[in-house]
Design a protein around this motif. Sequence first.
Motif, PDB file in Angstrom:
ATOM      1  N   ALA A 154       0.843  -1.200   0.000  1.00 28.62           N
ATOM      2  CA  ALA A 154       0.000   0.000   0.000  1.00 28.62           C
ATOM      3  C   ALA A 154       0.877   1.248   0.000  1.00 28.62           C
ATOM      4  O   ALA A 154       1.995   1.254   0.518  1.00 28.62           O
ATOM      5  CB  ALA A 154      -0.928  -0.013   1.216  1.00 28.62           C
ATOM      6  N   VAL A 155       0.327   2.328  -0.602  1.00 24.00           N
ATOM      7  CA  VAL A 155       1.073   3.588  -0.664  1.00 24.00           C
ATOM      8  C   VAL A 155       0.993   4.278   0.697  1.00 24.00           C
ATOM      9  O   VAL A 155      -0.107   4.642   1.156  1.00 24.00           O
ATOM     10  CB  VAL A 155       0.505   4.507  -1.761  1.00 24.00           C
ATOM     11  CG1 VAL A 155       1.306   5.799  -1.812  1.00 24.00           C
ATOM     12  CG2 VAL A 155       0.523   3.805  -3.103  1.00 24.00           C
ATOM     13  N   THR A 156       2.133   4.460   1.311  1.00 24.37           N
ATOM     14  CA  THR A 156       2.192   5.121   2.615  1.00 24.37           C
ATOM     15  C   THR A 156       3.303   6.156   2.594  1.00 24.37           C
ATOM     16  O   THR A 156       4.273   6.047   1.837  1.00 24.37           O
ATOM     17  CB  THR A 156       2.474   4.100   3.739  1.00 24.37           C
ATOM     18  OG1 THR A 156       3.715   3.433   3.471  1.00 24.37           O
ATOM     19  CG2 THR A 156       1.349   3.067   3.838  1.00 24.37           C
ATOM     20  N   SER A 157       3.155   7.168   3.431  1.00 18.64           N
ATOM     21  CA  SER A 157       4.166   8.217   3.513  1.00 18.64           C
ATOM     22  C   SER A 157       5.446   7.673   4.122  1.00 18.64           C
ATOM     23  O   SER A 157       5.429   6.730   4.937  1.00 18.64           O
ATOM     24  CB  SER A 157       3.646   9.380   4.369  1.00 18.64           C
ATOM     25  OG  SER A 157       2.467   9.912   3.806  1.00 18.64           O
ATOM     26  N   ASP A 198       9.969  15.155   1.984  1.00 20.50           N
ATOM     27  CA  ASP A 198      11.077  15.614   1.142  1.00 20.50           C
ATOM     28  C   ASP A 198      10.760  16.907   0.405  1.00 20.50           C
ATOM     29  O   ASP A 198      11.653  17.489  -0.224  1.00 20.50           O
ATOM     30  CB  ASP A 198      11.438  14.524   0.131  1.00 20.50           C
ATOM     31  CG  ASP A 198      11.969  13.267   0.795  1.00 20.50           C
ATOM     32  OD1 ASP A 198      13.156  13.261   1.164  1.00 20.50           O
ATOM     33  OD2 ASP A 198      11.185  12.301   0.943  1.00 20.50           O
ATOM     34  N   GLY A 199       9.527  17.347   0.446  1.00 18.54           N
ATOM     35  CA  GLY A 199       9.169  18.592  -0.220  1.00 18.54           C
ATOM     36  C   GLY A 199       7.689  18.882  -0.065  1.00 18.54           C
ATOM     37  O   GLY A 199       6.894  18.002   0.264  1.00 18.54           O
ATOM     38  N   PHE A 246      10.308   2.358 -10.562  1.00 17.78           N
ATOM     39  CA  PHE A 246       9.672   3.162  -9.523  1.00 17.78           C
ATOM     40  C   PHE A 246       8.154   3.125  -9.655  1.00 17.78           C
ATOM     41  O   PHE A 246       7.611   2.798 -10.708  1.00 17.78           O
ATOM     42  CB  PHE A 246      10.150   4.614  -9.584  1.00 17.78           C
ATOM     43  CG  PHE A 246       9.658   5.372 -10.800  1.00 17.78           C
ATOM     44  CD1 PHE A 246       8.393   5.952 -10.816  1.00 17.78           C
ATOM     45  CD2 PHE A 246      10.448   5.497 -11.935  1.00 17.78           C
ATOM     46  CE1 PHE A 246       7.931   6.649 -11.928  1.00 17.78           C
ATOM     47  CE2 PHE A 246       9.985   6.186 -13.048  1.00 17.78           C
ATOM     48  CZ  PHE A 246       8.731   6.759 -13.053  1.00 17.78           C
ATOM     49  N   ARG A 247       7.524   3.501  -8.561  1.00 19.87           N
ATOM     50  CA  ARG A 247       6.085   3.751  -8.552  1.00 19.87           C
ATOM     51  C   ARG A 247       5.855   5.144  -8.006  1.00 19.87           C
ATOM     52  O   ARG A 247       6.455   5.526  -6.994  1.00 19.87           O
ATOM     53  CB  ARG A 247       5.354   2.727  -7.677  1.00 19.87           C
ATOM     54  CG  ARG A 247       3.856   2.970  -7.572  1.00 19.87           C
ATOM     55  CD  ARG A 247       3.184   1.975  -6.640  1.00 19.87           C
ATOM     56  NE  ARG A 247       3.555   2.181  -5.240  1.00 19.87           N
ATOM     57  CZ  ARG A 247       3.083   1.452  -4.222  1.00 19.87           C
ATOM     58  NH1 ARG A 247       2.236   0.460  -4.479  1.00 19.87           N
ATOM     59  NH2 ARG A 247       3.461   1.683  -2.989  1.00 19.87           N
ATOM     60  N   ALA A 248       4.993   5.909  -8.679  1.00 26.44           N
ATOM     61  CA  ALA A 248       4.626   7.241  -8.204  1.00 26.44           C
ATOM     62  C   ALA A 248       3.112   7.257  -8.008  1.00 26.44           C
ATOM     63  O   ALA A 248       2.351   7.052  -8.957  1.00 26.44           O
ATOM     64  CB  ALA A 248       5.046   8.313  -9.210  1.00 26.44           C
ATOM     65  N   SER A 249       2.687   7.507  -6.789  1.00 24.58           N
ATOM     66  CA  SER A 249       1.263   7.453  -6.493  1.00 24.58           C
ATOM     67  C   SER A 249       0.960   8.305  -5.265  1.00 24.58           C
ATOM     68  O   SER A 249       1.874   8.781  -4.576  1.00 24.58           O
ATOM     69  CB  SER A 249       0.833   6.000  -6.250  1.00 24.58           C
ATOM     70  OG  SER A 249      -0.573   5.912  -6.146  1.00 24.58           O
ATOM     71  N   PHE A 250      -0.332   8.494  -4.991  1.00 19.81           N
ATOM     72  CA  PHE A 250      -0.756   9.292  -3.849  1.00 19.81           C
ATOM     73  C   PHE A 250      -1.287   8.377  -2.750  1.00 19.81           C
ATOM     74  O   PHE A 250      -1.824   7.287  -3.023  1.00 19.81           O
ATOM     75  CB  PHE A 250      -1.841  10.290  -4.272  1.00 19.81           C
ATOM     76  CG  PHE A 250      -1.342  11.344  -5.236  1.00 19.81           C
ATOM     77  CD1 PHE A 250      -0.745  12.512  -4.775  1.00 19.81           C
ATOM     78  CD2 PHE A 250      -1.468  11.172  -6.605  1.00 19.81           C
ATOM     79  CE1 PHE A 250      -0.291  13.482  -5.651  1.00 19.81           C
ATOM     80  CE2 PHE A 250      -1.009  12.141  -7.504  1.00 19.81           C
ATOM     81  CZ  PHE A 250      -0.424  13.299  -7.017  1.00 19.81           C
ATOM     82  N   THR A 251      -1.144   8.849  -1.548  1.00 11.64           N
ATOM     83  CA  THR A 251      -1.678   8.096  -0.414  1.00 11.64           C
ATOM     84  C   THR A 251      -3.203   8.097  -0.466  1.00 11.64           C
ATOM     85  O   THR A 251      -3.825   8.911  -1.157  1.00 11.64           O
ATOM     86  CB  THR A 251      -1.194   8.695   0.908  1.00 11.64           C
ATOM     87  OG1 THR A 251      -1.545  10.083   0.939  1.00 11.64           O
ATOM     88  CG2 THR A 251       0.316   8.549   1.043  1.00 11.64           C
ATOM     89  N   ASP A 310      14.775   0.682  -3.212  1.00 13.31           N
ATOM     90  CA  ASP A 310      15.857   1.173  -2.365  1.00 13.31           C
ATOM     91  C   ASP A 310      15.567   2.502  -1.677  1.00 13.31           C
ATOM     92  O   ASP A 310      16.242   2.854  -0.714  1.00 13.31           O
ATOM     93  CB  ASP A 310      17.137   1.312  -3.187  1.00 13.31           C
ATOM     94  CG  ASP A 310      17.584  -0.002  -3.798  1.00 13.31           C
ATOM     95  OD1 ASP A 310      17.603  -1.011  -3.058  1.00 13.31           O
ATOM     96  OD2 ASP A 310      17.887  -0.040  -5.001  1.00 13.31           O
ATOM     97  N   PHE A 311      14.635   3.311  -2.199  1.00 14.99           N
ATOM     98  CA  PHE A 311      14.363   4.591  -1.554  1.00 14.99           C
ATOM     99  C   PHE A 311      12.889   4.956  -1.684  1.00 14.99           C
ATOM    100  O   PHE A 311      12.175   4.428  -2.544  1.00 14.99           O
ATOM    101  CB  PHE A 311      15.253   5.710  -2.099  1.00 14.99           C
ATOM    102  CG  PHE A 311      14.874   6.190  -3.483  1.00 14.99           C
ATOM    103  CD1 PHE A 311      13.843   7.114  -3.665  1.00 14.99           C
ATOM    104  CD2 PHE A 311      15.553   5.748  -4.603  1.00 14.99           C
ATOM    105  CE1 PHE A 311      13.494   7.568  -4.922  1.00 14.99           C
ATOM    106  CE2 PHE A 311      15.207   6.202  -5.864  1.00 14.99           C
ATOM    107  CZ  PHE A 311      14.172   7.107  -6.026  1.00 14.99           C
ATOM    108  N   LYS A 312      12.452   5.894  -0.837  1.00 13.60           N
ATOM    109  CA  LYS A 312      11.085   6.412  -0.874  1.00 13.60           C
ATOM    110  C   LYS A 312      11.127   7.912  -0.652  1.00 13.60           C
ATOM    111  O   LYS A 312      11.717   8.393   0.319  1.00 13.60           O
ATOM    112  CB  LYS A 312      10.223   5.757   0.206  1.00 13.60           C
ATOM    113  CG  LYS A 312       8.805   6.305   0.275  1.00 13.60           C
ATOM    114  CD  LYS A 312       8.015   5.702   1.428  1.00 13.60           C
ATOM    115  CE  LYS A 312       7.628   4.265   1.119  1.00 13.60           C
ATOM    116  NZ  LYS A 312       6.646   3.739   2.121  1.00 13.60           N
ATOM    117  N   LYS A 313      10.512   8.658  -1.582  1.00 15.43           N
ATOM    118  CA  LYS A 313      10.411  10.107  -1.482  1.00 15.43           C
ATOM    119  C   LYS A 313       8.952  10.472  -1.227  1.00 15.43           C
ATOM    120  O   LYS A 313       8.050  10.010  -1.946  1.00 15.43           O
ATOM    121  CB  LYS A 313      10.875  10.786  -2.771  1.00 15.43           C
ATOM    122  CG  LYS A 313      12.308  10.459  -3.189  1.00 15.43           C
ATOM    123  CD  LYS A 313      13.319  11.131  -2.294  1.00 15.43           C
ATOM    124  CE  LYS A 313      14.751  10.891  -2.808  1.00 15.43           C
ATOM    125  NZ  LYS A 313      15.758  11.533  -1.954  1.00 15.43           N
TER     126      LYS A 313
END
Length: 245
Positions: free
Chosen positions: A145-148, A153-154, A182-187, A233-236
């Motif tokens: 699931a998409v979580t913060s 970071d901005g 990568f995956r780019a999505s909103f919470t 490896d990372f989460k922004k």
Amino acid sequence: DLAKDKVANYGVGDWSTFVEFDEFDGGDGQMGVAGDGQKGLEKFGDDVSPHIANLQKSKQMSAKVSWGTNSGYAEDLRAQGMETSRAQQLENWQNQQEVLKRRQAQRAMTETFDEVASDDEDWRTLAKFGVERNQEFDLDEQFGAVTSGPQIDGVLELSALLNQNAVYEFGLRNDYMGFADFRASFTSETGPEWTVQPSEGSISSRDDTNFIIRFRPNSPGIHEGHLVIETEDFKKTYQVIGKGG
């Protein structure tokens, strides 16, 4: 050369050695030698000067270009009663169409050679590398699931009129060497007023991957949420704040 006693009035004074021929065939180097029996105006062969032979060949080629290649079509038309010049015009037109077809075929062949054999050889596809996925796997299953993330970071703040777009674009690189999917999505608490492109792909450590954020409010007020861009490896995490009205 005559002896002086054989010259009279600046001319021949003694004709005793003159030989008379029954024919005259020119008397110069091009038309023949007097008495050799060759009366043709121009003779072309192994003994002719090269520039004269080339001139004759050039004339023949010019005539061929002017009248077109003889394919026998004009002769068939003349046999059917058509006037000679008109028959030749039709044959020339037919020859021109054949030349045009050959040129078009050559052009099509050239264009085919210019085309790449596969997407792997297409530089335009290679130029997109860094957005398209490297591997095929379910990102939602892999990342969950998409979580913060643990830190923000901005902060992105946009405002727009109702049913109008506000757009923000920024670049991001992979924190680690090479490429990563990568995956780019909103919470889940973020409203549908927010969208992001691309929503998935491959991000590079050398070049920016551009993300386009759009805010399109359908009701007045403040619309908040979080955008999460993550790899293995990372989460922004970016806080998004939109004002509609």
